[in-house]
Motif scaffolding. Structure first.
Motif, short mmCIF file in Angstrom:
data_model
loop_
_atom_site.label_atom_id
_atom_site.label_comp_id
_atom_site.label_asym_id
_atom_site.label_seq_id
_atom_site.Cartn_x
_atom_site.Cartn_y
_atom_site.Cartn_z
N LEU A 126 2.71 -7.39 5.73
CA LEU A 126 2.60 -6.21 4.86
C LEU A 126 3.86 -5.36 4.94
CD1 LEU A 126 0.52 -4.76 2.98
CD2 LEU A 126 0.06 -3.27 4.92
N GLN A 181 6.47 -6.86 2.82
CA GLN A 181 6.20 -6.69 1.39
C GLN A 181 6.63 -5.32 0.91
OE1 GLN A 181 2.09 -7.40 0.29
NE2 GLN A 181 2.41 -6.78 -1.84
N PRO A 223 -2.80 -2.64 2.29
CA PRO A 223 -2.62 -3.66 1.25
C PRO A 223 -2.65 -3.08 -0.16
CG PRO A 223 -4.09 -4.48 2.96
CD PRO A 223 -3.84 -3.03 3.27
N ALA A 230 0.77 -1.51 -0.85
CA ALA A 230 1.77 -2.55 -1.06
C ALA A 230 1.65 -3.17 -2.44
CB ALA A 230 1.63 -3.62 0.02
#
Length: 256
Positions: free
Chosen positions: A81, A84, A223, A226
């Motif tokens: 993560l 990303q 998440p 992201a």
């Protein structure tokens, strides 16, 4: 009378052309100037120009350019993560402040700190294990902050300069400890609300509506964040935003 009116109109037209040229020159010149410097503005929980007046400020106003600081709390996350988020920031030529919870720094995630530094981002302190500091004694407040400082220094070789209290919960006692450690407390004046929203469009709405010129935008390493980040930064850029870092007080910092 007609001659005087003709001369007046010519004079007005000439002044208009001259003013247009001056404004265009100011805009063109500023595009080749360095990004302006910013410092924290504790009163507004945002940032402000480091200098009181500059050609760039006038040009920014004319061109509709705006500036914001991106911040991410609660990392390092691991599981790809962090990478990303960093890749999206790099795509937009943006930097951010990552406020780390130091109990999250372990053998699996400690390598993320080097990636933050290599990308030119700032590492900040978000306490050792994320308690509400307003409920702690002053020695315990100091221990939470200093333990995290030491953990970051053990990994990076440098102590962080910025501190963000969990939940944005601060008191005069917390502020006193932070200052005694030579650090700056960083809150925010724009909130993505990504700590509780579940849908991408919700986070997008709050981020876009709350972020104004010279904002500090609160986000978390999740998440959802992201996934939304690329589109969110694109839309902010379309509104004239550039993403900057505030000046830090000393050379003994996580990254500058």
């Amino acid at each position: 009378m007609m001659l005087a009116l003709y001369i007046y109109r010519r004079y007005v037209a000439l002044c208009g052309i001259l003013m247009t040229f001056v404004l265009y020159a100011m805009l063109l010149t500023a595009y080749h100037m360095a990004t302006p410097r910013f410092v924290l503005d504790p009163e507004m929980n945002g940032i402000k120009h480091a200098s009181s007046f500059s050609l760039r400020k006038v040009s920014d106003m004319l061109a509709g350019r705006k500036y914001a600081v991106l911040t991410f709390d609660d990392g390092p996350y691991g599981h790809g993560l962090d990478e990303q988020i960093l890749a999206t920031l790099q795509k937009h030529h943006a930097h951010a402040v990552f406020f780390l919870v130091c109990s999250h720094i372990n053998n699996d995630t400690r390598g993320e700190l080097a990636k933050f530094e290599s990308a030119g981002d700032v590492i900040g302190n978000h306490t050792y294990d994320h308690p509400n500091l307003a409920q702690l004694s002053q020695p315990d407040i100091r221990n939470q902050i200093e333990s995290c400082n030491q953990r970051i220094a053990d990994v990076t070789g440098k102590r962080p300069n910025y501190f963000r209290p969990p939940f944005g919960s601060t008191t005069p006692a917390i502020t006193t400890v932070v200052k005694s450690l030579g650090m700056q407390q960083v809150l925010w004046n724009a909130n993505s609300e990504d700590s509780w929203v579940k849908q991408p469009e919700q986070m997008m709405y709050f981020s876009l509506t709350q972020t104004e010129d010279q904002s500090i935008l609160l986000m978390h390493e999740t998440p959802l964040t992201a996934a939304v980040l690329d589109d969110m930064l694109t839309q902010l850029e379309q509104r004239g935003f550039q993403f900057v870092l505030p000046d830090q007080l000393s050379d003994n910092t996580a990254i500058n």
